[in-house]
Design a protein around this motif. Structure first.
Motif, PDB file in Angstrom:
ATOM      1  N   ARG A 154       7.452   3.159  -7.177  1.00 23.04           N
ATOM      2  CA  ARG A 154       7.766   1.929  -6.584  1.00 23.04           C
ATOM      3  C   ARG A 154       8.870   1.320  -6.810  1.00 23.04           C
ATOM      4  NH1 ARG A 154       2.374   1.108  -8.442  1.00 23.04           N
ATOM      5  NH2 ARG A 154       3.121  -0.155 -10.210  1.00 23.04           N
ATOM      6  N   ASP A 155       9.534   1.589  -8.208  1.00 21.65           N
ATOM      7  CA  ASP A 155      11.046   1.067  -8.295  1.00 21.65           C
ATOM      8  C   ASP A 155      12.092   1.878  -7.688  1.00 21.65           C
ATOM      9  OD1 ASP A 155       9.673  -0.584 -10.141  1.00 21.65           O
ATOM     10  OD2 ASP A 155      10.234   0.687 -11.930  1.00 21.65           O
ATOM     11  N   LEU A 156      11.741   3.129  -7.584  1.00 26.15           N
ATOM     12  CA  LEU A 156      12.802   3.901  -6.664  1.00 26.15           C
ATOM     13  C   LEU A 156      12.915   3.748  -5.129  1.00 26.15           C
ATOM     14  CD1 LEU A 156      12.187   7.553  -8.031  1.00 26.15           C
ATOM     15  CD2 LEU A 156      14.003   6.235  -8.533  1.00 26.15           C
ATOM     16  N   VAL A 157      11.627   3.297  -4.731  1.00 25.13           N
ATOM     17  CA  VAL A 157      11.706   2.842  -3.451  1.00 25.13           C
ATOM     18  C   VAL A 157      12.232   1.178  -3.226  1.00 25.13           C
ATOM     19  CG1 VAL A 157      10.093   2.064  -1.342  1.00 25.13           C
ATOM     20  CG2 VAL A 157       9.742   4.215  -2.792  1.00 25.13           C
ATOM     21  N   ASP A 158      12.056   0.437  -4.142  1.00 28.52           N
ATOM     22  CA  ASP A 158      12.360  -0.953  -4.143  1.00 28.52           C
ATOM     23  C   ASP A 158      13.827  -1.177  -4.377  1.00 28.52           C
ATOM     24  OD1 ASP A 158       9.666  -1.590  -3.346  1.00 28.52           O
ATOM     25  OD2 ASP A 158       9.334  -2.221  -5.734  1.00 28.52           O
ATOM     26  N   ALA A 159      14.525  -0.165  -5.058  1.00 27.52           N
ATOM     27  CA  ALA A 159      15.961  -0.108  -5.278  1.00 27.52           C
ATOM     28  C   ALA A 159      16.855   0.036  -4.330  1.00 27.52           C
ATOM     29  CB  ALA A 159      16.328   0.604  -6.576  1.00 27.52           C
ATOM     30  N   LYS A 160      16.437   0.606  -3.049  1.00 29.44           N
ATOM     31  CA  LYS A 160      17.172   1.034  -1.937  1.00 29.44           C
ATOM     32  C   LYS A 160      16.515   0.467  -0.599  1.00 29.44           C
ATOM     33  CE  LYS A 160      18.651   5.203   0.317  1.00 29.44           C
ATOM     34  NZ  LYS A 160      18.463   6.944   0.423  1.00 29.44           N
ATOM     35  N   ARG A 161      17.509   0.102   0.320  1.00 32.89           N
ATOM     36  CA  ARG A 161      17.149  -0.334   1.497  1.00 32.89           C
ATOM     37  C   ARG A 161      16.917   0.696   2.305  1.00 32.89           C
ATOM     38  NH1 ARG A 161      17.961  -5.687   1.929  1.00 32.89           N
ATOM     39  NH2 ARG A 161      19.617  -6.913   0.368  1.00 32.89           N
ATOM     40  N   ILE A 180      12.901  11.004   9.878  1.00 31.22           N
ATOM     41  CA  ILE A 180      14.069  11.878   9.109  1.00 31.22           C
ATOM     42  C   ILE A 180      14.161  11.218   7.768  1.00 31.22           C
ATOM     43  CG2 ILE A 180      16.507  12.725   9.213  1.00 31.22           C
ATOM     44  CD1 ILE A 180      16.426  12.719  12.219  1.00 31.22           C
ATOM     45  N   GLU A 181      14.356   9.744   7.730  1.00 34.14           N
ATOM     46  CA  GLU A 181      14.583   9.239   6.510  1.00 34.14           C
ATOM     47  C   GLU A 181      13.511   9.442   5.674  1.00 34.14           C
ATOM     48  OE1 GLU A 181      16.238   4.957   5.253  1.00 34.14           O
ATOM     49  OE2 GLU A 181      14.136   4.867   6.047  1.00 34.14           O
ATOM     50  N   ALA A 182      12.022   9.383   6.141  1.00 34.77           N
ATOM     51  CA  ALA A 182      10.987   9.452   5.229  1.00 34.77           C
ATOM     52  C   ALA A 182      10.926  10.750   4.600  1.00 34.77           C
ATOM     53  CB  ALA A 182       9.858   9.196   6.019  1.00 34.77           C
ATOM     54  N   VAL A 183      11.259  11.889   5.255  1.00 35.06           N
ATOM     55  CA  VAL A 183      11.257  13.337   4.640  1.00 35.06           C
ATOM     56  C   VAL A 183      12.320  13.251   3.624  1.00 35.06           C
ATOM     57  CG1 VAL A 183      11.492  15.659   5.473  1.00 35.06           C
ATOM     58  CG2 VAL A 183      10.413  14.176   6.872  1.00 35.06           C
ATOM     59  N   LEU A 184      13.688  12.895   3.776  1.00 35.22           N
ATOM     60  CA  LEU A 184      14.785  13.133   2.887  1.00 35.22           C
ATOM     61  C   LEU A 184      14.096  12.154   1.772  1.00 35.22           C
ATOM     62  CD1 LEU A 184      17.864  12.956   5.155  1.00 35.22           C
ATOM     63  CD2 LEU A 184      16.502  15.107   4.273  1.00 35.22           C
ATOM     64  N   ASN A 185      13.718  10.990   1.874  1.00 32.71           N
ATOM     65  CA  ASN A 185      13.498  10.050   0.631  1.00 32.71           C
ATOM     66  C   ASN A 185      12.349  10.644   0.066  1.00 32.71           C
ATOM     67  OD1 ASN A 185      13.985   7.858  -0.638  1.00 32.71           O
ATOM     68  ND2 ASN A 185      12.402   6.694   0.542  1.00 32.71           N
ATOM     69  N   GLY A 186      11.496  11.113   0.472  1.00 30.16           N
ATOM     70  CA  GLY A 186      10.135  11.945  -0.087  1.00 30.16           C
ATOM     71  C   GLY A 186      10.696  12.918  -1.040  1.00 30.16           C
ATOM     72  N   ARG A 187      11.624  13.796  -0.654  1.00 30.84           N
ATOM     73  CA  ARG A 187      12.047  15.005  -1.360  1.00 30.84           C
ATOM     74  C   ARG A 187      12.885  14.344  -2.474  1.00 30.84           C
ATOM     75  NH1 ARG A 187      14.096  19.584   3.121  1.00 30.84           N
ATOM     76  NH2 ARG A 187      12.124  20.086   3.832  1.00 30.84           N
ATOM     77  N   ARG A 188      13.637  13.581  -2.158  1.00 30.92           N
ATOM     78  CA  ARG A 188      14.523  12.899  -3.401  1.00 30.92           C
ATOM     79  C   ARG A 188      13.418  12.139  -4.661  1.00 30.92           C
ATOM     80  NH1 ARG A 188      16.341   7.867  -4.467  1.00 30.92           N
ATOM     81  NH2 ARG A 188      15.385   7.000  -2.704  1.00 30.92           N
ATOM     82  N   GLY A 194       4.227  17.141  -4.353  1.00 24.58           N
ATOM     83  CA  GLY A 194       5.535  16.442  -3.218  1.00 24.58           C
ATOM     84  C   GLY A 194       4.953  15.726  -2.244  1.00 24.58           C
ATOM     85  N   PHE A 195       3.810  16.467  -1.389  1.00 25.86           N
ATOM     86  CA  PHE A 195       3.468  15.325  -0.511  1.00 25.86           C
ATOM     87  C   PHE A 195       2.715  14.101  -0.819  1.00 25.86           C
ATOM     88  CE2 PHE A 195      -0.210  14.733   2.356  1.00 25.86           C
ATOM     89  CZ  PHE A 195       0.446  14.511   3.732  1.00 25.86           C
ATOM     90  N   SER A 196       1.988  14.139  -1.988  1.00 24.43           N
ATOM     91  CA  SER A 196       1.183  12.841  -2.210  1.00 24.43           C
ATOM     92  C   SER A 196       2.463  11.892  -2.720  1.00 24.43           C
ATOM     93  CB  SER A 196       0.155  13.172  -3.208  1.00 24.43           C
ATOM     94  OG  SER A 196       1.012  13.573  -4.456  1.00 24.43           O
ATOM     95  N   THR A 197       3.173  12.155  -3.344  1.00 26.54           N
ATOM     96  CA  THR A 197       4.533  11.418  -3.817  1.00 26.54           C
ATOM     97  C   THR A 197       5.256  10.915  -2.618  1.00 26.54           C
ATOM     98  OG1 THR A 197       4.832  12.742  -5.875  1.00 26.54           O
ATOM     99  CG2 THR A 197       6.419  11.327  -5.245  1.00 26.54           C
ATOM    100  N   GLY A 198       5.490  11.853  -1.702  1.00 25.32           N
ATOM    101  CA  GLY A 198       6.218  11.253  -0.676  1.00 25.32           C
ATOM    102  C   GLY A 198       5.541  10.367   0.324  1.00 25.32           C
ATOM    103  N   TRP A 199       4.127  10.564   0.439  1.00 24.09           N
ATOM    104  CA  TRP A 199       3.309   9.684   1.109  1.00 24.09           C
ATOM    105  C   TRP A 199       3.353   8.379   0.434  1.00 24.09           C
ATOM    106  CZ3 TRP A 199       1.839   9.319   5.982  1.00 24.09           C
ATOM    107  CH2 TRP A 199       0.639   8.217   6.227  1.00 24.09           C
ATOM    108  N   TYR A 200       3.295   8.521  -0.811  1.00 22.97           N
ATOM    109  CA  TYR A 200       2.993   7.236  -1.338  1.00 22.97           C
ATOM    110  C   TYR A 200       4.357   6.409  -1.099  1.00 22.97           C
ATOM    111  CZ  TYR A 200       2.066   3.739  -5.055  1.00 22.97           C
ATOM    112  OH  TYR A 200       1.981   2.465  -5.697  1.00 22.97           O
ATOM    113  N   ALA A 201       5.387   6.709  -1.541  1.00 22.52           N
ATOM    114  CA  ALA A 201       6.789   6.126  -1.215  1.00 22.52           C
ATOM    115  C   ALA A 201       6.933   5.795   0.312  1.00 22.52           C
ATOM    116  CB  ALA A 201       7.805   7.369  -1.572  1.00 22.52           C
ATOM    117  N   PHE A 202       6.388   6.493   1.075  1.00 26.71           N
ATOM    118  CA  PHE A 202       6.672   6.232   2.802  1.00 26.71           C
ATOM    119  C   PHE A 202       5.653   4.944   2.961  1.00 26.71           C
ATOM    120  CE2 PHE A 202       4.367   6.444   6.708  1.00 26.71           C
ATOM    121  CZ  PHE A 202       5.519   6.377   7.689  1.00 26.71           C
TER     122      PHE A 202
END
Length: 215
Positions: A113-120, A161-169, A185-193
């Motif tokens: 959550r912190d990683l997602v909130d720290a970026k627009r 595209i942004e969701a895929v790149l953001n999920g990998r990062r 990776g999938f569950s982490t990326g989906w939660y971030a998405f």
């Protein structure tokens, strides 16, 4: 001529008779006289103290009214529940694991959550974009509908595209910070998405970092 009479051996011992009488008297004194009725049970005694038992309810509505209690009791209970909900909501917004849903608990999810909130992200425009598409479909002009649909389609492609790149990062950063955890990776990326698609003011728990902060 001999008269019939008792001999001295046949007559009872006067001292023994007196002792027996004294013993019986002491036993009768020590014995507590009976009450003539059984000892009442605890439930019966409490019932007598509280007063007579009310008659059974005659209708279902009356039974429900008795079960709910008086009006003052219902108001007090409603106020207590309201305070509990407010406290629970406050703790949830603060990120207290005891009040969060199971999917949001743990230090790994808090770091995501912190990683997602720290970026627009463009994903933050997902919900407003859905409103724009709905309004465009109601427009009477066919040209407006076509241009709006094309613009929304391009935005959706960029969001994917942004969701895929953001999920990998984010998955890479989480694995580096928590090497002992089993990070998928999938569950982490989906939660971030899902977190990124929510408006910032509506995110629960509330963001702990501002856009641009280093996590």
């Amino acid at each position: 001529m001999r008269f019939l009479r008792r001999s001295a051996a046949d007559s009872p011992d006067t001292e023994q008779v007196d002792e027996a009488a004294v013993t019986v008297g002491e036993t009768n004194k020590a014995r507590t006289p009976g009450k003539g009725r059984p000892t009442p049970k605890r439930r019966e005694a409490e019932g007598r103290k509280r007063g007579p038992v009310p008659p059974p309810p005659k209708t279902t509505r009356e039974a429900m009214r008795r079960a709910r209690g008086s009006k003052e009791e219902r108001k007090a209970l409603a106020a207590k529940r309201r305070e509990q909900r407010i406290e629970q909501r406050k703790r949830m917004n603060e990120g207290d694991d005891r009040y969060l849903m199971p999917r949001d608990r743990g230090p790994v999810k808090a770091y995501i959550r912190d990683l997602v909130d720290a970026k627009r992200n463009l994903l933050g425009l997902f919900m407003p974009l859905a409103v724009v598409v709905f309004v465009a479909l109601l427009a009477p002009s066919l040209a407006v509908q076509q241009y709006a649909t094309l613009a929304c389609l391009l935005m959706l492609i960029m969001m994917v595209i942004e969701a895929v790149l953001n999920g990998r990062r984010i998955a890479k950063l989480v694995r580096a910070k928590f090497p002992k955890e089993n990070i998928r990776g999938f569950s982490t990326g989906w939660y971030a998405f899902v977190r990124a698609t929510q408006l910032r003011k509506l995110r629960v728990p509330k963001p702990r970092v501002s856009p641009g902060d280093t996590v």
